[in-house]
Design an enzyme around this catalytic site. Structure first.
Site, mmCIF file in Angstrom:
data_model
loop_
_atom_site.group_PDB
_atom_site.id
_atom_site.type_symbol
_atom_site.label_atom_id
_atom_site.label_comp_id
_atom_site.label_asym_id
_atom_site.label_seq_id
_atom_site.Cartn_x
_atom_site.Cartn_y
_atom_site.Cartn_z
ATOM 1 N N ALA A 62 3.180 -1.016 0.906
ATOM 2 C CA ALA A 62 3.197 -2.391 0.391
ATOM 3 C C ALA A 62 3.121 -3.354 1.565
ATOM 4 C CB ALA A 62 4.428 -2.645 -0.469
ATOM 5 N N HIS A 67 4.062 -6.424 8.640
ATOM 6 C CA HIS A 67 3.653 -5.075 9.048
ATOM 7 C C HIS A 67 2.438 -5.126 9.965
ATOM 8 C CE1 HIS A 67 5.697 -3.961 5.107
ATOM 9 N NE2 HIS A 67 6.303 -3.173 5.971
#
Length: 311
Positions: A62, A67
């Site tokens: 996700a 990230h």
């Protein structure tokens, strides 16, 4: 913390990353990639640069902009980047959101392709835990039972166990983590020191939305009114940092003044810890510290933190 140096000669990706679900295949691919880089270096007269460095970014998928910031940092630290995507069941307790945790591998791989990631390790639970829940686990110790560990018993034991497994599987020189999970970072660094892992850790600052909310995969569950209310967490931390020169009590009071007025925010804890021990500090503490906050906004649990300088 000693920073690893970039050695050049990264693996380049022209198409989407190789999505690998086998430990043997991953290790074979990494060995081959290192050999190809070494051969390329030798052809350029750069044979003395040492073994190509592997950098791991562990995730549960996700993926969001936070990230991808970790991935970009990883690419600057070594030659071969591996992003792991694994929703680790050992980190979820009874009644937590394991079943509903977002799983979007295809979109994640597309995002990683745009960042030039060559390898995605996406194992199944059966591969990681072939006999069911692992009987041998890493225990997080006393700090693992505080704060997030108190709210989620066993969470940090499960996290450290899967991180140790990933380090043994991938063999990274460097692993990249985000500062948002400050307790996780502390415990991983302590595990590496206690168990003499050869991997070193790079910690990337928190990435925030325009309104200050720390990026999280769970933010997508927030309704508009909840998202607006959740910004009180970062506002409280910012207020605390602005008055930290006045001491721990003033910092806590400033944070509470911004957070407690939000009826949609149900505060779990707001605490100041010593970054060397991750234990709560007293009112007379001086020097570096870190304020941690956790709250429920609707059914979504959010965490955040900020460094404080208490002169």
């Amino acid at each position: 913390m000693t920073q690893p140096q970039h050695t050049g000669g990264r693996v380049n990706v022209l198409t989407k990353p190789a999505v690998i679900g086998s430990i043997e295949e991953l290790r074979s691919r990494l060995t081959d990639a290192q050999s190809r880089i070494e051969s390329a270096r030798a052809g350029r007269g750069e044979a003395g640069l040492g073994r190509p460095r592997i950098v791991l970014v562990p995730t549960m998928g996700a993926l969001h902009a936070g990230h991808l910031t970790l991935v970009r940092r990883a690419r600057s630290l070594g030659d071969i980047v591996v992003v792991s995507i694994f929703v680790n069941p050992l980190q979820f307790g009874v009644g937590e959101d394991l079943g509903s945790y977002p799983r979007m591998l295809e979109a994640d791989v597309a995002a990683l392709a745009a960042e030039g990631v060559p390898f995605v390790f996406a194992p199944t639970s059966q591969l990681m835990y072939p006999d069911g829940a692992a009987s041998t686990r890493v225990v997080a110790g006393a700090v693992g039972s505080l704060f997030e560990g108190a709210a989620r018993p066993g969470h940090f034991d499960g996290m450290l166990t899967v991180v140790a497994k990933l380090f043994n599987i991938v063999g990274p020189d460097v692993a990249v983590f985000g500062q948002k999970d400050a307790q996780q970072v502390f415990l991983v660094e302590r595990m590496l020191a206690d168990l003499n892992f050869r991997t070193c850790i790079e910690v990337v600052p928190i990435v925030r939305e325009d309104g200050g909310l720390a990026l999280s995969s769970r933010n997508r569950a927030l309704e508009p009114a909840q998202r607006a209310a959740a910004r009180a967490l970062s506002a409280g931390l910012e207020a605390a940092a602005s008055v930290a020169a006045q001491g721990v009590g003033a910092a806590l009071q400033a944070a509470h003044a911004r957070i407690d007025v939000q009826p949609l925010v149900k505060l779990d804890y707001l605490v100041v810890v010593d970054p060397r021990t991750f234990l709560p500090v007293g009112g007379e503490h001086h020097g570096p510290a870190r304020m941690l906050v956790a709250a429920l906004v609707g059914h979504t649990r959010l965490i955040d933190n900020v460094a404080l300088d208490l002169p």
